[in-house]
Design a protein around this motif. Structure first.
Motif, PDB file in Angstrom:
ATOM      1  N   UNK A 199       2.223   6.987  -9.491  1.00  0.00           N
ATOM      2  CA  UNK A 199       2.677   5.610  -9.628  1.00  0.00           C
ATOM      3  C   UNK A 199       2.247   5.049 -10.970  1.00  0.00           C
ATOM      4  N   UNK A 200       2.709   3.817 -11.304  1.00  0.00           N
ATOM      5  CA  UNK A 200       2.290   3.198 -12.558  1.00  0.00           C
ATOM      6  C   UNK A 200       0.769   3.041 -12.572  1.00  0.00           C
ATOM      7  N   UNK A 201       0.180   3.194 -13.772  1.00  0.00           N
ATOM      8  CA  UNK A 201      -1.267   3.044 -13.906  1.00  0.00           C
ATOM      9  C   UNK A 201      -1.730   1.678 -13.395  1.00  0.00           C
ATOM     10  N   UNK A 202      -2.798   1.678 -12.607  1.00  0.00           N
ATOM     11  CA  UNK A 202      -3.445   0.456 -12.156  1.00  0.00           C
ATOM     12  C   UNK A 202      -4.896   0.503 -12.620  1.00  0.00           C
ATOM     13  N   UNK A 203      -5.295  -0.488 -13.442  1.00  0.00           N
ATOM     14  CA  UNK A 203      -6.630  -0.500 -14.037  1.00  0.00           C
ATOM     15  C   UNK A 203      -6.934   0.871 -14.647  1.00  0.00           C
ATOM     16  N   UNK A 204      -6.143   1.317 -15.642  1.00  0.00           N
ATOM     17  CA  UNK A 204      -6.297   2.671 -16.182  1.00  0.00           C
ATOM     18  C   UNK A 204      -7.633   2.875 -16.901  1.00  0.00           C
ATOM     19  N   UNK A 205      -8.159   4.103 -16.741  1.00  0.00           N
ATOM     20  CA  UNK A 205      -9.374   4.514 -17.446  1.00  0.00           C
ATOM     21  C   UNK A 205      -9.088   5.848 -18.126  1.00  0.00           C
ATOM     22  N   UNK A 206      -9.825   6.128 -19.212  1.00  0.00           N
ATOM     23  CA  UNK A 206      -9.633   7.360 -19.969  1.00  0.00           C
ATOM     24  C   UNK A 206     -10.922   8.184 -19.920  1.00  0.00           C
TER      25      UNK A 206
ATOM     26  N   UNK B 171      -9.145   1.367 -20.422  1.00  0.00           N
ATOM     27  CA  UNK B 171      -8.162   1.440 -21.505  1.00  0.00           C
ATOM     28  C   UNK B 171      -7.310   0.169 -21.484  1.00  0.00           C
ATOM     29  N   UNK B 172      -7.766  -0.834 -22.235  1.00  0.00           N
ATOM     30  CA  UNK B 172      -7.021  -2.099 -22.265  1.00  0.00           C
ATOM     31  C   UNK B 172      -5.652  -1.907 -22.895  1.00  0.00           C
ATOM     32  N   UNK B 173      -5.574  -1.056 -23.939  1.00  0.00           N
ATOM     33  CA  UNK B 173      -4.298  -0.813 -24.609  1.00  0.00           C
ATOM     34  C   UNK B 173      -3.287  -0.217 -23.641  1.00  0.00           C
TER      35      UNK B 173
ATOM     36  N   UNK C 113       0.210  -1.773 -22.234  1.00  0.00           N
ATOM     37  CA  UNK C 113       1.457  -1.029 -22.447  1.00  0.00           C
ATOM     38  C   UNK C 113       2.214  -0.823 -21.149  1.00  0.00           C
ATOM     39  N   UNK C 114       1.479  -0.592 -20.044  1.00  0.00           N
ATOM     40  CA  UNK C 114       2.138  -0.394 -18.752  1.00  0.00           C
ATOM     41  C   UNK C 114       2.988  -1.614 -18.400  1.00  0.00           C
ATOM     42  N   UNK C 115       2.402  -2.810 -18.587  1.00  0.00           N
ATOM     43  CA  UNK C 115       3.155  -4.030 -18.281  1.00  0.00           C
ATOM     44  C   UNK C 115       4.372  -4.193 -19.173  1.00  0.00           C
TER      45      UNK C 115
ATOM     46  N   UNK D 222       8.333  -4.017 -17.960  1.00  0.00           N
ATOM     47  CA  UNK D 222       9.256  -5.133 -18.201  1.00  0.00           C
ATOM     48  C   UNK D 222      10.499  -4.668 -18.941  1.00  0.00           C
ATOM     49  N   UNK D 223      10.301  -3.804 -19.950  1.00  0.00           N
ATOM     50  CA  UNK D 223      11.428  -3.300 -20.730  1.00  0.00           C
ATOM     51  C   UNK D 223      12.384  -2.485 -19.853  1.00  0.00           C
ATOM     52  N   UNK D 224      11.801  -1.595 -19.016  1.00  0.00           N
ATOM     53  CA  UNK D 224      12.650  -0.771 -18.153  1.00  0.00           C
ATOM     54  C   UNK D 224      13.402  -1.618 -17.135  1.00  0.00           C
TER      55      UNK D 224
END
Length: 497
Positions: free
Chosen positions: A16-23, A63-65, A69-71, A75-77
């Motif tokens: 699924x789309x990243x939720x609170x992503x971490x690297x 990963x704030x960036x 980007x996910x949001x 929105x674009x899609x």
């Protein structure tokens, strides 16, 4: 394009789309909840689901960036999907792209023979003479049924691939757990030894680590193959699902001609002669490899194998066996019933008669090790015999096909005898003492040159019945092969002697 872009913002664990992503330190990203759950279900070291590199909780970096980007990408899609489905803009786009490039006419027909959109002028040309045609709307409904069938197939496939991926993750965890258990056991046993054995301890641990790495590498490679199949199938499913959401039949059929039809053709089972549409399974040929991680006799007899001279401090040592009295005048068993040999003969009759004996004890579970001295004999057999029942004979005059023997046959050399076959075995040096390790749980038998603790070969047996150890002292050979076959004892008394 939009499906590929959507894939870039999806977590490989939950899809699924990243939720609170971490690297992680290896630069692979996951939802915080997904990687935390993976970490809690694994034993140290935790391995990255993507590249299997170790990580710790301190390696998780927000990963704030990526979160921003996910949001933006989502929105674009969403905006692009709304534009594609807008009734005010789509007709103009269709009128620009769905005219016949050859005759400048609307593409109102679908050639079932060529699976292609046509205009009325194309229909009357020689190129499509004798072909079958349908109106665009009618053809679109038929083709959508085919695509829906493909989607249903892919959904089921992806469910199976997901389950297989999860099972493989579990098998990797089991391998790591088994590795930790063996590592602790090895360390505990080595602590009982003197300081000069430390070097040997590290050598055995390296073997353990190598076996662990080999096992995890095999499982990880198979997991990668399954994941790759899953990703490809997911992308196909997404593409087909997007196509099914097209409201314009001619645009849908144009997609079908250019992409959908070639893909579904490749998905079909080869040499399919039935009218039903069948697809080649991606799951076929894939399987979950169960974890297989063990060190053979090093699991239970490590100290003895590491330093045989320290038998006074080593537990367990090779087990004792008592031989059943065969009641055969051609055999002579020692008073302690630990050895057997051919009896002295007064004549040369029955010179090829070679009876054997079996042990008093029988075994159906656990792991056991014995050492049998054969010395310089020219002919002998050592192996395991399936128990026929409580009334089984004390002597063995022939070898059952289910039995397994390692034997030296005069004039032929070393053989593995089982299933009515004799398979030559390469032995680097003539062993005077044979180590027999019996793993009843895995139904495996290990044979060793016990003087140097080197493995000769490993084989297996299939019987679920209790088995006994069987010894054949070999043919008489005119008194040249009358030395006994002896079960060695390693008690404190033998050490003191």
């Amino acid at each position: 394009m939009y499906s590929s872009l959507s894939w870039q913002i999806q977590c490989s664990v939950c899809l699924g789309d990243y939720t609170d992503p971490v690297m992680l330190s290896c630069e692979h990203s996951f939802c915080r909840q997904c990687i935390t759950g993976h970490m809690n279900s694994s034993l140290d070291p935790n391995l990255c689901p993507e590249c299997c590199r170790p990580y710790t909780e301190r390696d998780l970096r927000s990963s704030r960036l990526l979160r921003n980007m996910v949001g933006v990408v989502r929105q674009h899609l969403t905006a692009q999907e709304q534009m594609e489905s807008s009734p005010t803009q789509a007709p103009q786009a269709l009128s620009d792209t769905l005219d016949c490039t050859e005759h400048d006419e609307k593409l109102k027909l679908f050639c079932e023979t060529d699976q292609k959109l046509l205009c009325v002028v194309c229909r009357d040309g020689d190129k499509h003479r004798g072909h079958q045609f349908k109106p665009v709307k009618e053809a679109a409904q038929i083709i959508k049924g085919i695509v829906k069938g493909a989607v249903g197939f892919l959904v089921k496939e992806n469910e199976q691939l997901n389950v297989m991926t999860q099972k493989h993750t579990t098998e990797i965890t089991k391998t790591q757990m088994r590795s930790k258990e063996l590592s602790a056991q090895i360390s505990a046993q080595f602590k009982e030894m003197h300081h000069f054995l430390k070097k040997k301890e590290e050598e055995v641990k390296k073997q353990l680590e190598a076996k662990e790495q080999d096992a995890i590498t095999i499982l990880s490679k198979n997991t990668s193959v399954i994941k790759e199949s899953l990703m490809e199938a997911k992308e196909l499913e997404c593409n087909f699902q997007t196509a099914l959401e097209m409201n314009q039949p001619d645009l849908f059929l144009q997609w079908w001609n250019e992409k959908g039809f070639p893909i579904t053709e490749r998905m079909k089972t080869k040499n399919n002669v039935t009218p039903d549409t069948k697809y080649e399974s991606r799951v076929k040929g894939l399987n979950v490899i169960p974890h297989s991680f063990f060190l053979g006799p090093y699991e239970t007899h490590l100290q003895f194998f590491v330093w045989k001279a320290m038998l006074g401090a080593v537990k367990p040592v090779p087990e004792l066996l008592s031989i059943k009295d065969p009641g055969d005048s051609y055999l002579k068993v020692s008073p302690g019933r630990t050895s057997v040999r051919q009896a002295d003969r007064q004549s040369n009759l029955y010179k090829d008669y070679n009876p054997g004996v079996i042990s008093e004890e029988s075994f159906q579970s656990g792991k056991h090790y014995w050492e049998i001295e054969v010395g310089d004999k020219f002919d002998w057999s050592i192996g395991v015999k399936t128990e026929v029942g409580k009334k089984s004979k004390n002597s063995v005059t022939s070898k059952d096909p289910k039995d397994v023997y390692f034997e030296l046959i005069n004039g032929k050399g070393y053989m593995l005898s089982t299933n009515d076959e004799q398979i030559p075995i390469e032995v680097k040096r003539k062993p005077r003492k044979i180590g027999l390790y019996l793993d009843c749980d895995r139904k495996q038998i290990y044979f060793y040159d016990a003087d140097f603790m080197t493995e000769i070969f490993i084989t297996s047996y299939s019987s679920a019945l209790p088995i006994s150890i069987s010894l054949f002292p070999g043919v008489y050979l005119e008194e040249t092969n009358i030395d006994p076959v002896t079960v060695c004892s390693y008690g404190l008394k033998s050490l003191m002697d």
